[in-house]
Design a protein around this motif. Structure first.
Motif, PDB file in Angstrom:
ATOM      1  N   TYR A 150       2.314 -16.128  -2.730  1.00 20.29           N
ATOM      2  CA  TYR A 150       1.853 -17.237  -1.896  1.00 20.29           C
ATOM      3  C   TYR A 150       1.081 -18.220  -2.760  1.00 20.29           C
ATOM      4  O   TYR A 150       0.410 -17.810  -3.713  1.00 20.29           O
ATOM      5  CB  TYR A 150       0.911 -16.719  -0.799  1.00 20.29           C
ATOM      6  CG  TYR A 150       1.598 -15.901   0.262  1.00 20.29           C
ATOM      7  CD1 TYR A 150       2.444 -16.497   1.189  1.00 20.29           C
ATOM      8  CD2 TYR A 150       1.393 -14.527   0.344  1.00 20.29           C
ATOM      9  CE1 TYR A 150       3.072 -15.743   2.174  1.00 20.29           C
ATOM     10  CE2 TYR A 150       2.020 -13.771   1.325  1.00 20.29           C
ATOM     11  CZ  TYR A 150       2.852 -14.389   2.236  1.00 20.29           C
ATOM     12  OH  TYR A 150       3.476 -13.651   3.207  1.00 20.29           O
ATOM     13  N   SER A 197      -6.244  -2.583   3.421  1.00 23.71           N
ATOM     14  CA  SER A 197      -5.971  -3.879   4.034  1.00 23.71           C
ATOM     15  C   SER A 197      -5.652  -4.930   2.959  1.00 23.71           C
ATOM     16  O   SER A 197      -6.344  -5.009   1.946  1.00 23.71           O
ATOM     17  CB  SER A 197      -7.236  -4.278   4.811  1.00 23.71           C
ATOM     18  OG  SER A 197      -6.988  -5.448   5.497  1.00 23.71           O
ATOM     19  N   GLY A 198      -4.604  -5.681   3.188  1.00 26.66           N
ATOM     20  CA  GLY A 198      -4.253  -6.775   2.280  1.00 26.66           C
ATOM     21  C   GLY A 198      -3.311  -6.387   1.150  1.00 26.66           C
ATOM     22  O   GLY A 198      -2.913  -7.237   0.352  1.00 26.66           O
ATOM     23  N   CYS A 199      -2.911  -5.107   1.071  1.00 27.39           N
ATOM     24  CA  CYS A 199      -2.051  -4.715  -0.056  1.00 27.39           C
ATOM     25  C   CYS A 199      -0.599  -5.166   0.156  1.00 27.39           C
ATOM     26  O   CYS A 199       0.192  -5.183  -0.780  1.00 27.39           O
ATOM     27  CB  CYS A 199      -2.136  -3.216  -0.340  1.00 27.39           C
ATOM     28  SG  CYS A 199      -1.380  -2.184   0.927  1.00 27.39           S
ATOM     29  N   GLY A 200      -0.251  -5.512   1.392  1.00 31.32           N
ATOM     30  CA  GLY A 200       1.091  -6.063   1.614  1.00 31.32           C
ATOM     31  C   GLY A 200       1.984  -5.224   2.497  1.00 31.32           C
ATOM     32  O   GLY A 200       3.190  -5.450   2.563  1.00 31.32           O
ATOM     33  N   LYS A 201       1.408  -4.283   3.244  1.00 33.19           N
ATOM     34  CA  LYS A 201       2.224  -3.388   4.094  1.00 33.19           C
ATOM     35  C   LYS A 201       2.995  -4.178   5.156  1.00 33.19           C
ATOM     36  O   LYS A 201       4.200  -3.971   5.336  1.00 33.19           O
ATOM     37  CB  LYS A 201       1.323  -2.346   4.783  1.00 33.19           C
ATOM     38  CG  LYS A 201       0.513  -1.502   3.826  1.00 33.19           C
ATOM     39  CD  LYS A 201      -0.398  -0.532   4.546  1.00 33.19           C
ATOM     40  CE  LYS A 201      -1.468  -1.172   5.399  1.00 33.19           C
ATOM     41  NZ  LYS A 201      -2.485  -1.947   4.677  1.00 33.19           N
ATOM     42  N   THR A 202       2.279  -5.072   5.847  1.00 34.02           N
ATOM     43  CA  THR A 202       2.958  -5.856   6.891  1.00 34.02           C
ATOM     44  C   THR A 202       4.009  -6.766   6.277  1.00 34.02           C
ATOM     45  O   THR A 202       5.072  -6.995   6.870  1.00 34.02           O
ATOM     46  CB  THR A 202       1.920  -6.660   7.706  1.00 34.02           C
ATOM     47  OG1 THR A 202       1.015  -5.724   8.286  1.00 34.02           O
ATOM     48  CG2 THR A 202       2.562  -7.473   8.812  1.00 34.02           C
ATOM     49  N   THR A 203       3.734  -7.263   5.086  1.00 30.69           N
ATOM     50  CA  THR A 203       4.712  -8.116   4.412  1.00 30.69           C
ATOM     51  C   THR A 203       5.995  -7.323   4.141  1.00 30.69           C
ATOM     52  O   THR A 203       7.103  -7.827   4.381  1.00 30.69           O
ATOM     53  CB  THR A 203       4.108  -8.665   3.094  1.00 30.69           C
ATOM     54  OG1 THR A 203       2.868  -9.305   3.405  1.00 30.69           O
ATOM     55  CG2 THR A 203       5.037  -9.646   2.417  1.00 30.69           C
TER      56      THR A 203
END
Ligand SMILES: Nc1ncnc2c1ncn2[C@@H]1O[C@H](COP(=O)(O)OP(=O)(O)OP(=O)(O)O)[C@@H](O)[C@H]1O
Length: 299
Positions: free
Chosen positions: A20, A50-56
């Motif tokens: 990004y 949190s923020g490591c990219g799992k949802t991505t």
């Protein structure tokens, strides 16, 4: 039933990257060169801070997001956008408030099977409403349901389209412990019975141990990496009230907690010798140590 000779790469993440633009210029790399594959009928959980990219990763598998490099492949075809081949269950329920339980599930079934007559759509939807224990509530509107019941409708809707893959983003985290346990039992039973392939994000180590065949450990972001793939040493037939008595239970639990508490932060600065992003190490923690498979490369 589970396919006796499943394709080891039914789902395949091949060298994906996501970047990004940074607020002050330049780019942030959430992760890059990520590799992971799943067999048909397998249940995988992904764990990381949190923020490591799992949802991505989940959005890329869903087709809502696209990788900047690499590809995600389902059953031999690159994912190029959302598809009814993949169903998602979120934390929220995203039900249509003006439709009944049956109406919500039938809506998805009708979208999948456009040529089916209404009676067939409704019968198919009812079969899945029954599977999640909501028979008798099919004519209720979402506003008349508890949080757990709404989540059940979401599960019925996802399963009713008989997707190639079920994607779950912390689906039970907003529920009370009792409801969460019941729904975990139901999702596990249904996935096993139907040979459903499932990929779930969770922050709950015990949930991952209870549900998953394999657990993907992601290091902290940015530039997150898959540190390891943990094979669950517990038998596939598990009983919630007994899993913590299994001799290997605390070995895997301690391994996961140790990762979250310390190695998720330090891994990148001390990458083990021989580490290969394309084949992250596979570890099988057991009471007798990390087991004969420790350090084995992922397929
Ligand atoms: N549209 C966007 N623009 C800029 N950065 C983004 C965007 N979407 C996600 N990110 C960043 O990408 C990183 C990974 O986000 P992601 O939601 O995948 O993490 P996560 O591991 O699922 O976190 P959580 O556990 O908190 O849900 C985060 O640092 C986030 O800020």
């Amino acid at each position: 039933m589970t396919d006796p000779t499943p394709n080891p790469k039914f789902i395949s993440i091949e060298g994906i990257a996501r970047r990004y633009p940074k607020a002050g210029g330049g780019m942030t790399t959430v992760f890059e060169d990520l590799w992971f594959s799943m067999k048909k009928g397998e249940f995988a959980c992904i764990i990381g801070h949190s923020g490591c990219g799992k949802t991505t990763v989940l959005n890329i598998l869903n087709g809502l997001d696209a990788p900047d490099d690499g590809a995600a492949i389902v059953d031999g075809r690159a994912i190029e956008g959302p598809s009814l081949d993949r169903a998602v269950i979120f934390q929220g329920h995203s039900l249509l408030p003006w439709r009944t339980v049956l109406g919500n599930v039938a809506y998805a079934v009708a979208a999948r099977h456009r040529d089916w007559p209404k009676a067939k759509v409704d019968a198919h939807a009812m079969a899945f409403i029954e599977k999640v224990g909501l028979k008798g509530s099919e004519l209720k509107k979402p506003s008349e349901l508890s949080g757990g019941m709404k989540q059940r409708v979401g599960i019925a809707r996802a399963l009713s389209i008989e997707p190639k893959m079920m994607l779950m983003d912390e689906p039970f985290s907003a529920l009370d412990a009792l409801t969460r346990g019941t729904l975990q039992d139901e999702v596990r039973r249904i996935c096993l019975e139907t040979g459903q392939t499932a990929f779930m994000i969770t922050h709950d180590v015990d949930e991952a141990i209870y549900l998953a065949d394999r657990i993907v450990l992601m290091t902290n972001g940015p530039q997150a990496m898959i540190a390891e793939i943990v094979e669950n040493p517990l038998p596939r037939e598990r009983v919630r009230t007994e899993v913590h008595h299994h001799p290997d239970y605390y070995a895997i639990r301690n391994h996961l907690i140790d990762f979250l508490v310390s190695r998720s932060k330090t891994f990148k600065d001390a990458v083990p010798e021989g580490y290969d992003r394309r084949h992250p190490p596979v570890v099988r923690p057991t009471a007798g140590g990390s087991g004969p498979d420790a350090g084995r490369k992922a397929a």
